[in-house]
Design a protein around this motif. Structure first.
Motif: not given
Length: 65
Positions: A8-15, A44-57
């Motif tokens: 449940k708490y594993d970090m998504p690979m993209g993150l 991070a689990r709810n992102v749909t694109s690489k740019s969204e993940m980049h925004q989180i980081v």
């Protein structure tokens, strides 16, 4: 049951990948409390694109450094 809780708490690979490319954001993530980390992982689990993940980081670096 324990295995399910851990997953449940594993970090998504993209993150994980994005944090690995941004040392300041990685440091900021490491300083978060457990609840804040959970919120980042859930976002991070709810992102749909690489740019969204980049925004989180980028947000971690901007808001917590």
């Amino acid at each position: 049951m324990t295995g399910q809780m851990e997953n449940k708490y594993d970090m998504p690979m993209g993150l994980s990948f994005q944090l690995g490319m941004n040392p300041k954001a990685m440091d900021a993530y490491g300083k978060l409390n457990d609840e804040e980390k959970r919120q980042v992982v859930e976002a991070a689990r709810n992102v749909t694109s690489k740019s969204e993940m980049h925004q989180i980081v980028s947000g971690l670096e901007r808001d917590f450094c």
